[in-house]
Design a protein around this motif. Structure first.
Motif, PDB file in Angstrom:
ATOM      1  N   ILE A  66      12.219  47.685  36.165  1.00  0.00           N
ATOM      2  CA  ILE A  66      13.304  48.354  35.471  1.00  0.00           C
ATOM      3  C   ILE A  66      13.477  47.661  34.128  1.00  0.00           C
ATOM      4  O   ILE A  66      13.798  46.482  34.072  1.00  0.00           O
ATOM      5  N   MET A  67      13.261  48.404  33.032  1.00  0.00           N
ATOM      6  CA  MET A  67      13.223  47.739  31.735  1.00  0.00           C
ATOM      7  C   MET A  67      13.367  48.746  30.613  1.00  0.00           C
ATOM      8  O   MET A  67      13.343  49.959  30.845  1.00  0.00           O
ATOM      9  N   ASP A  68      13.544  48.245  29.410  1.00  0.00           N
ATOM     10  CA  ASP A  68      13.631  49.113  28.248  1.00  0.00           C
ATOM     11  C   ASP A  68      12.254  49.611  27.835  1.00  0.00           C
ATOM     12  O   ASP A  68      12.098  50.693  27.314  1.00  0.00           O
ATOM     13  N   GLN A  69      11.231  48.801  28.043  1.00  0.00           N
ATOM     14  CA  GLN A  69       9.861  49.198  27.724  1.00  0.00           C
ATOM     15  C   GLN A  69       8.978  48.910  28.929  1.00  0.00           C
ATOM     16  O   GLN A  69       9.203  47.958  29.674  1.00  0.00           O
ATOM     17  N   SER A  70       7.946  49.746  29.127  1.00  0.00           N
ATOM     18  CA  SER A  70       7.065  49.551  30.277  1.00  0.00           C
ATOM     19  C   SER A  70       5.943  48.581  29.932  1.00  0.00           C
ATOM     20  O   SER A  70       5.528  48.495  28.777  1.00  0.00           O
ATOM     21  N   PRO A  71       5.432  47.842  30.906  1.00  0.00           N
ATOM     22  CA  PRO A  71       4.363  46.883  30.621  1.00  0.00           C
ATOM     23  C   PRO A  71       3.048  47.572  30.276  1.00  0.00           C
ATOM     24  O   PRO A  71       2.819  48.721  30.637  1.00  0.00           O
ATOM     25  N   ASP A  72       2.198  46.879  29.583  1.00  0.00           N
ATOM     26  CA  ASP A  72       0.889  47.377  29.171  1.00  0.00           C
ATOM     27  C   ASP A  72      -0.070  47.346  30.354  1.00  0.00           C
ATOM     28  O   ASP A  72      -0.341  46.300  30.922  1.00  0.00           O
ATOM     29  N   ILE A  73      -0.598  48.517  30.723  1.00  0.00           N
ATOM     30  CA  ILE A  73      -1.431  48.605  31.918  1.00  0.00           C
ATOM     31  C   ILE A  73      -2.740  47.833  31.758  1.00  0.00           C
ATOM     32  O   ILE A  73      -3.287  47.305  32.728  1.00  0.00           O
ATOM     33  N   LEU A  74      -3.243  47.729  30.537  1.00  0.00           N
ATOM     34  CA  LEU A  74      -4.480  46.981  30.317  1.00  0.00           C
ATOM     35  C   LEU A  74      -4.268  45.497  30.585  1.00  0.00           C
ATOM     36  O   LEU A  74      -5.128  44.832  31.152  1.00  0.00           O
ATOM     37  N   TYR A  81      13.915  57.591  30.519  1.00  0.00           N
ATOM     38  CA  TYR A  81      15.138  58.393  30.500  1.00  0.00           C
ATOM     39  C   TYR A  81      16.102  57.875  29.443  1.00  0.00           C
ATOM     40  O   TYR A  81      16.362  56.672  29.359  1.00  0.00           O
ATOM     41  N   GLU A  82      16.597  58.801  28.617  1.00  0.00           N
ATOM     42  CA  GLU A  82      17.641  58.478  27.644  1.00  0.00           C
ATOM     43  C   GLU A  82      18.814  59.425  27.861  1.00  0.00           C
ATOM     44  O   GLU A  82      18.674  60.649  27.741  1.00  0.00           O
ATOM     45  N   LYS A  83      19.951  58.829  28.187  1.00  0.00           N
ATOM     46  CA  LYS A  83      21.133  59.605  28.572  1.00  0.00           C
ATOM     47  C   LYS A  83      21.571  60.581  27.491  1.00  0.00           C
ATOM     48  O   LYS A  83      21.902  61.743  27.780  1.00  0.00           O
ATOM     49  N   ASN A  84      21.566  60.152  26.253  1.00  0.00           N
ATOM     50  CA  ASN A  84      22.107  60.963  25.161  1.00  0.00           C
ATOM     51  C   ASN A  84      21.035  61.642  24.311  1.00  0.00           C
ATOM     52  O   ASN A  84      21.333  62.145  23.224  1.00  0.00           O
ATOM     53  N   ASN A  85      19.801  61.634  24.789  1.00  0.00           N
ATOM     54  CA  ASN A  85      18.722  62.261  24.027  1.00  0.00           C
ATOM     55  C   ASN A  85      17.668  62.813  24.994  1.00  0.00           C
ATOM     56  O   ASN A  85      16.616  62.206  25.210  1.00  0.00           O
ATOM     57  N   GLY A 121      14.617  63.847  42.014  1.00  0.00           N
ATOM     58  CA  GLY A 121      15.456  63.292  40.957  1.00  0.00           C
ATOM     59  C   GLY A 121      14.659  62.945  39.718  1.00  0.00           C
ATOM     60  O   GLY A 121      15.127  63.123  38.590  1.00  0.00           O
ATOM     61  N   VAL A 122      13.428  62.458  39.923  1.00  0.00           N
ATOM     62  CA  VAL A 122      12.563  62.090  38.801  1.00  0.00           C
ATOM     63  C   VAL A 122      12.057  63.335  38.084  1.00  0.00           C
ATOM     64  O   VAL A 122      12.100  63.427  36.854  1.00  0.00           O
ATOM     65  N   LEU A 123      11.568  64.316  38.823  1.00  0.00           N
ATOM     66  CA  LEU A 123      11.010  65.525  38.211  1.00  0.00           C
ATOM     67  C   LEU A 123      12.066  66.347  37.477  1.00  0.00           C
ATOM     68  O   LEU A 123      11.756  67.057  36.521  1.00  0.00           O
ATOM     69  N   THR A 134      17.977  55.897  35.345  1.00  0.00           N
ATOM     70  CA  THR A 134      17.439  54.630  34.839  1.00  0.00           C
ATOM     71  C   THR A 134      15.941  54.728  34.594  1.00  0.00           C
ATOM     72  O   THR A 134      15.198  55.211  35.450  1.00  0.00           O
ATOM     73  N   SER A 135      15.500  54.280  33.438  1.00  0.00           N
ATOM     74  CA  SER A 135      14.056  54.227  33.167  1.00  0.00           C
ATOM     75  C   SER A 135      13.404  53.173  34.057  1.00  0.00           C
ATOM     76  O   SER A 135      14.010  52.142  34.353  1.00  0.00           O
ATOM     77  N   PHE A 136      12.183  53.434  34.485  1.00  0.00           N
ATOM     78  CA  PHE A 136      11.473  52.451  35.300  1.00  0.00           C
ATOM     79  C   PHE A 136       9.971  52.691  35.209  1.00  0.00           C
ATOM     80  O   PHE A 136       9.507  53.748  34.769  1.00  0.00           O
TER      81      PHE A 136
END
Length: 335
Positions: A24-32, A84-88, A158-160, A166-168
């Motif tokens: 759970i974070m603001d940015q996702s980790p780099d898969i590489l 996910y962005e609540k206001n955008n 919920g995701v679809l 919350t972004s994850f």
């Protein structure tokens, strides 16, 4: 579409918490970085091929192919990213990322180097072991078609529908079915409208498998008990990689089992269970798909293609090709 610089190590120290296997974070980790288990320096990565396209009304995707160095220990990795962005709401998206390593390609694929062209692929100095980094991004407007209209009670619903607040990001196991779908995407020979249809179909399959993994992550139970041993599973996976590397140099099962140091019987049974097909059928399918590419895309003669794929006679090749595709190889050349 958000296009990431996969060669960057900027995201290696992102603040996050891990809950029930989710990041759970603001940015996702780099898969590489995750596949390599450590960050890459930008100068370490050599980009062999870059593809970035949009299928109208469906998916935006990119494929970045890098040269894999022998000393790198890479692990095939999948990831689902929910933004996910609540206001955008226009910024919301669902993304699937995959890192697959071990495939071997000629770096002059668009033209075919002289070694590959004249049936000397084993001596080809242009061949390179690769890492393929794939990204598929879906917008909410596309994903709503899969919602059943009832009250969303499961995580996938919920995701679809982007009701999850919350972004994850979540790492996903790569089962045999997922690998086959990715392999089909990497090696398809379609173009224009037919390619769009094919990409759309395959990405829906990947979305299905990924959502299924996210919902119910259960320990994989194998019929072949020896596959409970990770080292033996790795040997089966390695056997598949060896087959792809020797697409024009047929191997016997005995020779293949020696290369990966596993019993022939275990190899045959394990391969069928992990990848859902026999060694012979998988190898034949890959050879015929490569033959289609050489005939249709490159315009190479039937005689040359049969030689490149290691057939002893044109008639044997033609019979195998027709059995796989339903048409004679010469008919493909006329299209």
């Amino acid at each position: 579409m958000i296009v990431q610089d996969f060669s960057s190590s900027q995201q290696t120290n992102l603040p996050c918490c891990i809950f029930a296997g989710y990041y759970i974070m603001d940015q996702s980790p780099d898969i590489l970085r995750i596949a390599h288990k450590q960050p890459f320096m930008q100068e370490e990565l050599e980009l062999l091929q870059h593809i970035e396209r949009t299928v109208p009304g469906s998916v935006q995707y990119s494929i970045n192919r890098y040269r894999k160095m022998p000393q790198w220990n890479m692990e095939d990795t999948g990831m689902l990213v929910y933004h996910y962005e609540k206001n955008n709401s226009q910024a919301n998206y669902l993304e699937l990322r995959f890192c697959i390593s071990g495939n071997v390609y000629c770096t002059e694929k668009e033209t075919e180097c002289n070694s590959c062209k004249f049936n000397a692929s084993r001596n080809c100095v242009e061949k390179a072991e690769s890492m393929d980094v794939l990204s598929f991004s879906f917008k909410p407007s596309y994903l709503t078609q899969f919602i059943n209209g009832k009250k969303q009670t499961t995580l996938s619903e919920g995701v679809l529908s982007f009701k999850h607040k919350t972004s994850f990001s979540k790492l996903l196991p790569l089962c045999g079915k997922t690998r086959m779908a990715i392999e089909a995407l990497l090696n398809n020979n379609y173009s224009d409208t037919l390619e769009n249809i094919f990409i759309n179909a395959q990405t829906q399959i990947l979305l299905l498998y990924s959502m299924d993994c996210m919902l119910e992550e259960k320990e994989e139970v194998f019929i072949c008990k020896f596959l409970a041993n990770e080292a033996d599973r790795d040997k089966i996976t390695k056997a598949r990689e060896v087959l792809l590397q020797h697409i024009g140099e047929p191997l016997t099962i005995k020779a293949l089992s020696r290369k990966v140091a596993i019993n022939e019987c275990y190899l045959k049974k394990g391969f069928k269970e992990m990848f859902g097909t026999t060694i012979f059928d998988f190898y034949q399918s890959q050879r015929m798909e490569h033959a289609k590419y050489l005939l249709y895309d490159k315009g190479i003669s039937v005689t040359e293609v049969s030689m490149l794929l290691g057939y002893s006679s044109i008639s044997h090749f033609s019979t195998a090709f027709k059995k796989h595709t339903g048409i004679k190889p010469c008919e493909l050349l006329l299209h």
